[in-house]
Design a protein around this motif. Structure first.
Motif, PDB file in Angstrom:
ATOM      1  N   VAL A 137      41.187  32.590  63.534  1.00 28.90           N
ATOM      2  CA  VAL A 137      39.969  33.400  63.645  1.00 28.90           C
ATOM      3  C   VAL A 137      40.238  34.588  64.558  1.00 28.90           C
ATOM      4  O   VAL A 137      40.821  34.443  65.636  1.00 28.90           O
ATOM      5  N   PHE A 138      39.809  35.753  64.120  1.00 31.32           N
ATOM      6  CA  PHE A 138      40.116  37.005  64.803  1.00 31.32           C
ATOM      7  C   PHE A 138      38.902  37.653  65.454  1.00 31.32           C
ATOM      8  O   PHE A 138      39.033  38.715  66.048  1.00 31.32           O
ATOM      9  N   ASP A 139      37.720  37.032  65.310  1.00 34.18           N
ATOM     10  CA  ASP A 139      36.517  37.651  65.870  1.00 34.18           C
ATOM     11  C   ASP A 139      35.389  36.625  65.894  1.00 34.18           C
ATOM     12  O   ASP A 139      35.489  35.546  65.296  1.00 34.18           O
ATOM     13  N   LEU A 140      34.282  36.992  66.543  1.00 23.62           N
ATOM     14  CA  LEU A 140      33.150  36.082  66.692  1.00 23.62           C
ATOM     15  C   LEU A 140      32.581  35.644  65.351  1.00 23.62           C
ATOM     16  O   LEU A 140      32.261  34.475  65.145  1.00 23.62           O
ATOM     17  N   GLY A 141      32.427  36.596  64.426  1.00 26.48           N
ATOM     18  CA  GLY A 141      31.863  36.260  63.132  1.00 26.48           C
ATOM     19  C   GLY A 141      32.703  35.253  62.379  1.00 26.48           C
ATOM     20  O   GLY A 141      32.173  34.416  61.628  1.00 26.48           O
ATOM     21  N   GLN A 142      34.009  35.300  62.565  1.00 22.85           N
ATOM     22  CA  GLN A 142      34.892  34.356  61.890  1.00 22.85           C
ATOM     23  C   GLN A 142      34.796  32.959  62.508  1.00 22.85           C
ATOM     24  O   GLN A 142      34.917  31.959  61.797  1.00 22.85           O
ATOM     25  N   VAL A 143      34.568  32.886  63.807  1.00 25.37           N
ATOM     26  CA  VAL A 143      34.304  31.581  64.420  1.00 25.37           C
ATOM     27  C   VAL A 143      33.046  30.986  63.796  1.00 25.37           C
ATOM     28  O   VAL A 143      33.008  29.814  63.394  1.00 25.37           O
ATOM     29  N   GLY A 144      31.992  31.811  63.691  1.00 24.56           N
ATOM     30  CA  GLY A 144      30.757  31.337  63.088  1.00 24.56           C
ATOM     31  C   GLY A 144      30.949  30.911  61.643  1.00 24.56           C
ATOM     32  O   GLY A 144      30.379  29.897  61.204  1.00 24.56           O
ATOM     33  N   TYR A 145      31.753  31.646  60.895  1.00 27.78           N
ATOM     34  CA  TYR A 145      31.986  31.307  59.499  1.00 27.78           C
ATOM     35  C   TYR A 145      32.773  29.999  59.391  1.00 27.78           C
ATOM     36  O   TYR A 145      32.491  29.161  58.528  1.00 27.78           O
ATOM     37  N   ALA A 146      33.748  29.803  60.278  1.00 25.85           N
ATOM     38  CA  ALA A 146      34.499  28.549  60.290  1.00 25.85           C
ATOM     39  C   ALA A 146      33.581  27.368  60.590  1.00 25.85           C
ATOM     40  O   ALA A 146      33.714  26.294  59.982  1.00 25.85           O
ATOM     41  N   LEU A 147      32.651  27.551  61.519  1.00 27.97           N
ATOM     42  CA  LEU A 147      31.695  26.477  61.816  1.00 27.97           C
ATOM     43  C   LEU A 147      30.825  26.169  60.606  1.00 27.97           C
ATOM     44  O   LEU A 147      30.482  25.005  60.347  1.00 27.97           O
ATOM     45  N   MET A 179      37.527  36.154  74.664  1.00 32.09           N
ATOM     46  CA  MET A 179      37.956  34.766  74.555  1.00 32.09           C
ATOM     47  C   MET A 179      36.843  33.820  74.989  1.00 32.09           C
ATOM     48  O   MET A 179      36.603  32.780  74.356  1.00 32.09           O
ATOM     49  N   THR A 180      36.151  34.167  76.066  1.00 28.83           N
ATOM     50  CA  THR A 180      35.069  33.312  76.547  1.00 28.83           C
ATOM     51  C   THR A 180      33.945  33.215  75.519  1.00 28.83           C
ATOM     52  O   THR A 180      33.406  32.131  75.264  1.00 28.83           O
ATOM     53  N   ALA A 181      33.588  34.348  74.908  1.00 24.24           N
ATOM     54  CA  ALA A 181      32.530  34.333  73.904  1.00 24.24           C
ATOM     55  C   ALA A 181      32.905  33.460  72.707  1.00 24.24           C
ATOM     56  O   ALA A 181      32.070  32.700  72.197  1.00 24.24           O
ATOM     57  N   MET A 182      34.143  33.544  72.255  1.00 24.66           N
ATOM     58  CA  MET A 182      34.580  32.741  71.125  1.00 24.66           C
ATOM     59  C   MET A 182      34.614  31.261  71.487  1.00 24.66           C
ATOM     60  O   MET A 182      34.156  30.401  70.734  1.00 24.66           O
ATOM     61  N   LYS A 183      35.113  30.966  72.664  1.00 20.71           N
ATOM     62  CA  LYS A 183      35.170  29.577  73.124  1.00 20.71           C
ATOM     63  C   LYS A 183      33.772  28.986  73.243  1.00 20.71           C
ATOM     64  O   LYS A 183      33.533  27.820  72.883  1.00 20.71           O
ATOM     65  N   VAL A 200      44.531  28.914  79.360  1.00 19.58           N
ATOM     66  CA  VAL A 200      44.662  27.687  80.149  1.00 19.58           C
ATOM     67  C   VAL A 200      43.471  27.519  81.084  1.00 19.58           C
ATOM     68  O   VAL A 200      42.897  26.432  81.210  1.00 19.58           O
ATOM     69  N   ILE A 201      43.061  28.597  81.734  1.00 19.94           N
ATOM     70  CA  ILE A 201      41.937  28.530  82.670  1.00 19.94           C
ATOM     71  C   ILE A 201      40.649  28.111  81.959  1.00 19.94           C
ATOM     72  O   ILE A 201      39.835  27.352  82.510  1.00 19.94           O
ATOM     73  N   LEU A 202      40.474  28.558  80.709  1.00 17.58           N
ATOM     74  CA  LEU A 202      39.261  28.234  79.957  1.00 17.58           C
ATOM     75  C   LEU A 202      39.362  26.910  79.206  1.00 17.58           C
ATOM     76  O   LEU A 202      38.407  26.507  78.545  1.00 17.58           O
TER      77      LEU A 202
END
Length: 284
Positions: free
Chosen positions: A158-168, A199-203, A229-231
């Motif tokens: 996934v390369f962006d926020l929308g793709q995270v949402g689509y994967a979900l 990264m934080t928003a996607m996580k 690693v921190i996240l």
């Protein structure tokens, strides 16, 4: 923490570094060197052995996989299914565009034949640098079905926020099985930037307990190792993503990049996953 190494990639980078492996023999050697340096997972593309251009074909993948398996290494093999999605219609007559989007069966043919433990599965339809990549719902569904039937776990690229949402959404629809494994790909022009905020928003979009990894390209590679690693994420490095070990200094192979990642992870206080650990963490 799992360290993955993407050893050669699918971009025409060989002109920029003599250390990018081209032949199946060299790709396998680089994968094994990365494993010895601490990588639990190796992500494999192949190239035309004569020209170095990004290539494909079951037999090239077969040689790389056979060499790794025959070595006795227990490193987890992760094959790409990314090539075959690019579409670049010319401005003057888009209808004359050469069709570069390959049938989904062709894109997973080597996975079905060789049955690695993991393969990548791009969720993206997006501008990818200078030209778009296209992954329709029907293509993703078809590829996912073939991947699961082969007993392979997809790594959701996934390369962006929308793709995270689509994967979900794909998980909710049962197209992607639980538990999923996400890979955040950061810094590609057209996708999310390689920043703490992205990264934080996607996580934060992922359900609690979801296993994820992240990488940044080019100069962002090592900062994104530390940030992941921190996240609470796993990490990826390799010549697919970045050619340099320091400003102006080419990495002399993948092992130095893995060694740097191991140093960052352990200096933060985390342990490096063995291949056996990775299999447990990823539910392989």
């Amino acid at each position: 923490m799992i360290v993955s190494c993407a050893v050669t990639g699918g971009s025409p980078m060989t002109k920029n570094s003599r250390y990018v492996p081209i032949t199946p023999k060299r790709i396998a050697e680089e994968a094994l060197a990365a494993a010895r340096a601490g990588a639990a997972v190796v992500h494999i593309h192949v190239r035309d052995p004569e020209t170095g251009a990004p290539g494909g074909g079951v037999e090239l993948f077969r040689e790389v996989v056979s060499r790794i398996r025959d070595s006795g290494s227990d490193v987890v093999i992760n094959l790409t299914t990314g090539p075959g999605a690019r579409f670049d219609p010319p401005i003057d007559d888009p209808r004359s565009a050469e069709v570069m989007v390959r049938p989904p069966d062709e894109r997973v043919e080597h996975v079905v034949a060789l049955r690695p433990e993991i393969c990548s599965l791009d969720i993206a339809t997006m501008n990818f640098g200078a030209s778009p990549i296209v992954n329709s719902l029907d293509h993703i569904r078809h590829m996912a079905r073939a991947i699961y039937e082969a007993g392979v776990k997809p790594e959701l690229e996934v390369f962006d926020l929308g793709q995270v949402g689509y994967a979900l959404y794909l998980i909710e629809q049962g197209i992607i099985e639980k538990p999923p494994f996400f890979q955040f790909c950061l810094g590609i022009r057209g996708g999310a930037p390689a920043t703490t905020e992205a990264m934080t928003a996607m996580k934060n979009m992922l359900p609690a307990g979801t296993v994820w990894s992240a990488f940044g390209i080019s100069r962002s590679e090592f900062p994104m190792v530390a940030q992941s690693v921190i996240l609470g994420g796993h990490v990826r490095v390799g010549l697919e993503d970045n050619l340099f070990i320091a400003q102006g200094e080419l990495a002399e192979g993948n092992a130095p990049l893995v060694e740097r990642a191991v140093t960052i992870v352990t200096s933060i206080g985390e342990d490096i996953a063995s291949p056996a650990d990775a299999r447990r963490i990823l539910s392989l």
